[in-house]
Design a protein around this motif. Sequence first.
Motif, PDB file in Angstrom:
ATOM      1  N   SER A 114      -3.841  -4.890 -12.726  1.00 12.35           N
ATOM      2  CA  SER A 114      -3.224  -5.728 -13.757  1.00 12.35           C
ATOM      3  C   SER A 114      -1.989  -6.490 -13.296  1.00 12.35           C
ATOM      4  O   SER A 114      -1.506  -7.357 -13.984  1.00 12.35           O
ATOM      5  N   MET A 115      -1.446  -6.141 -12.149  1.00 19.73           N
ATOM      6  CA  MET A 115      -0.143  -6.710 -11.813  1.00 19.73           C
ATOM      7  C   MET A 115      -0.208  -7.790 -10.744  1.00 19.73           C
ATOM      8  O   MET A 115       0.795  -8.153 -10.172  1.00 19.73           O
ATOM      9  N   GLY A 116      -1.399  -8.243 -10.445  1.00 18.73           N
ATOM     10  CA  GLY A 116      -1.514  -9.224  -9.378  1.00 18.73           C
ATOM     11  C   GLY A 116      -1.125  -8.629  -8.041  1.00 18.73           C
ATOM     12  O   GLY A 116      -0.561  -9.307  -7.186  1.00 18.73           O
ATOM     13  N   VAL A 117      -1.401  -7.329  -7.887  1.00 19.95           N
ATOM     14  CA  VAL A 117      -0.980  -6.633  -6.676  1.00 19.95           C
ATOM     15  C   VAL A 117      -1.594  -7.257  -5.428  1.00 19.95           C
ATOM     16  O   VAL A 117      -0.937  -7.410  -4.400  1.00 19.95           O
ATOM     17  N   THR A 118      -2.863  -7.638  -5.537  1.00 21.03           N
ATOM     18  CA  THR A 118      -3.541  -8.236  -4.379  1.00 21.03           C
ATOM     19  C   THR A 118      -2.774  -9.461  -3.892  1.00 21.03           C
ATOM     20  O   THR A 118      -2.453  -9.573  -2.701  1.00 21.03           O
ATOM     21  N   GLU A 119      -2.462 -10.363  -4.813  1.00 21.42           N
ATOM     22  CA  GLU A 119      -1.749 -11.588  -4.453  1.00 21.42           C
ATOM     23  C   GLU A 119      -0.369 -11.246  -3.885  1.00 21.42           C
ATOM     24  O   GLU A 119       0.078 -11.835  -2.904  1.00 21.42           O
ATOM     25  N   LYS A 120       0.291 -10.295  -4.531  1.00 25.63           N
ATOM     26  CA  LYS A 120       1.657  -9.966  -4.098  1.00 25.63           C
ATOM     27  C   LYS A 120       1.671  -9.381  -2.696  1.00 25.63           C
ATOM     28  O   LYS A 120       2.513  -9.741  -1.876  1.00 25.63           O
TER      29      LYS A 120
ATOM     30  N   VAL B 128       6.617  -0.132 -10.711  1.00 24.88           N
ATOM     31  CA  VAL B 128       7.258  -0.856 -11.821  1.00 24.88           C
ATOM     32  C   VAL B 128       7.920  -2.140 -11.328  1.00 24.88           C
ATOM     33  O   VAL B 128       7.896  -3.162 -12.002  1.00 24.88           O
ATOM     34  N   GLN B 129       8.467  -2.076 -10.106  1.00 26.68           N
ATOM     35  CA  GLN B 129       9.080  -3.279  -9.557  1.00 26.68           C
ATOM     36  C   GLN B 129       8.045  -4.368  -9.317  1.00 26.68           C
ATOM     37  O   GLN B 129       8.339  -5.547  -9.491  1.00 26.68           O
ATOM     38  N   PHE B 130       6.856  -3.969  -8.912  1.00 31.65           N
ATOM     39  CA  PHE B 130       5.794  -4.969  -8.734  1.00 31.65           C
ATOM     40  C   PHE B 130       5.418  -5.575 -10.075  1.00 31.65           C
ATOM     41  O   PHE B 130       5.197  -6.770 -10.195  1.00 31.65           O
ATOM     42  N   ARG B 131       5.371  -4.728 -11.105  1.00 34.77           N
ATOM     43  CA  ARG B 131       4.993  -5.199 -12.435  1.00 34.77           C
ATOM     44  C   ARG B 131       5.987  -6.245 -12.934  1.00 34.77           C
ATOM     45  O   ARG B 131       5.610  -7.263 -13.505  1.00 34.77           O
TER      46      ARG B 131
ATOM     47  N   GLU C 207       7.575   0.491   1.445  1.00 32.96           N
ATOM     48  CA  GLU C 207       6.693   1.637   1.205  1.00 32.96           C
ATOM     49  C   GLU C 207       6.192   1.594  -0.242  1.00 32.96           C
ATOM     50  O   GLU C 207       6.978   1.531  -1.177  1.00 32.96           O
ATOM     51  N   ILE C 208       4.873   1.621  -0.366  1.00 32.08           N
ATOM     52  CA  ILE C 208       4.261   1.641  -1.700  1.00 32.08           C
ATOM     53  C   ILE C 208       3.415   2.897  -1.830  1.00 32.08           C
ATOM     54  O   ILE C 208       3.132   3.564  -0.834  1.00 32.08           O
ATOM     55  N   THR C 209       3.011   3.231  -3.036  1.00 30.45           N
ATOM     56  CA  THR C 209       2.152   4.413  -3.208  1.00 30.45           C
ATOM     57  C   THR C 209       0.753   3.984  -3.646  1.00 30.45           C
ATOM     58  O   THR C 209       0.541   2.877  -4.133  1.00 30.45           O
ATOM     59  N   GLU C 210      -0.175   4.921  -3.468  1.00 33.13           N
ATOM     60  CA  GLU C 210      -1.590   4.610  -3.697  1.00 33.13           C
ATOM     61  C   GLU C 210      -1.884   4.092  -5.096  1.00 33.13           C
ATOM     62  O   GLU C 210      -2.735   3.238  -5.279  1.00 33.13           O
ATOM     63  N   GLY C 211      -1.172   4.635  -6.084  1.00 30.03           N
ATOM     64  CA  GLY C 211      -1.430   4.260  -7.477  1.00 30.03           C
ATOM     65  C   GLY C 211      -1.362   2.758  -7.679  1.00 30.03           C
ATOM     66  O   GLY C 211      -2.131   2.171  -8.452  1.00 30.03           O
ATOM     67  N   LEU C 212      -0.445   2.132  -6.949  1.00 28.86           N
ATOM     68  CA  LEU C 212      -0.257   0.690  -7.078  1.00 28.86           C
ATOM     69  C   LEU C 212      -1.534  -0.081  -6.752  1.00 28.86           C
ATOM     70  O   LEU C 212      -1.877  -1.063  -7.402  1.00 28.86           O
TER      71      LEU C 212
END
Length: 290
Positions: free
Chosen positions: A161-167, A122-125, A151-156
Amino acid sequence: AAKEQGRNRFHYFTPSMQEFARYRMALIKDLRHAISHKEFELYYQPIIDMNSGDIYKVEALIRWNHASRGMVSPSEFISVAEETGLINDIGNWVFEKAAHQSAEWRKQFGTEIQISINKSPVQFRDDGDTFSDWLTLLQHLELSSNAICVEITEGLLLDASMGVTEKLLAYRDAGIQVSLDDFGTGYSSLAYLKKFDIDYLKIDQSFTRNLETDTDGVALCEAIIVMAHKLGIKVIAEGVETEFQRDFLAKAGCDYAQGYLFARPLQQAEFEQAYLNPRSSSSGLIEGTH
Ligand code: C2E
Ligand code: MG
Ligand code: MG
Ligand code: MG
């Protein structure tokens, strides 16, 4: 179907659900109060180097010091904090507290020990500019980017949708290390591990627990360690409670371990006493360990 649901809704709304809803509302109200009154505390659990037996770094685990309920564990409030978005304030508090603690320990004990913090998807979102604020604080405290590991979890990794790759690439560029928590409980694949350039993989405690009883558990742990090493990722075993588990994991080449066998999550003062006091004989902290 919608109509049917509407007609039946009455039956589903049982008194216990009403109670639950009331409990939840009270919890949310209390959480808001806790955030504004800083009722949280970080506990620190050492992560041990399997080769030397010395402490390698620590994981910060949040506790809520509730006025009437005592220490409340994260399993009781993190999910509600996530559902309401309150996790953003809590998560920023965790980061700031960990960063200040790292700076304080360096000042007092002359070593910079890496602190791993848990970051909710949620913080990434909802991130916005917080990452650059985080970097600014690290700079202000004159900490290296190595001071904090996230520490992140696999679901992320599965959520595009959250630009996780870029982040996560921004983390990499800033030199902040990333751990993949609870590995094996979600659905991440080899491809994800490679793509996101993870630094550490944490074998979930359900696998560690099965080592003694389950031959599949043994095969899985061994395979995870070999695979991670081939990808240049260090492995941390979670939930190590017995010498058998420790010895097995060490033999299988696991790099680091965390669990009650070594230490429970400790209050700041307890942690300092056991691991940072230069006069304490058990202090095994080496400079520049990470
Ligand atoms: P996690 O990140 O996987 O943390 C490891 C959990 O395992 C911790 O539970 C720790 O106390 C527990 N543990 C450590 N060694 C052992 C062992 O040998 N045996 C057993 N049975 N358990 C062990 P805790 O502190 O209750 O935290 C639970 C979860 O809450 C964490 O799992 C993490 O997902 C979440 N959490 C904790 N602190 C934070 C935080 O600051 N932010 C966020 N977003 N989540 C947090
Ligand atoms: Mg964790
Ligand atoms: Mg975990
Ligand atoms: Mg967990």
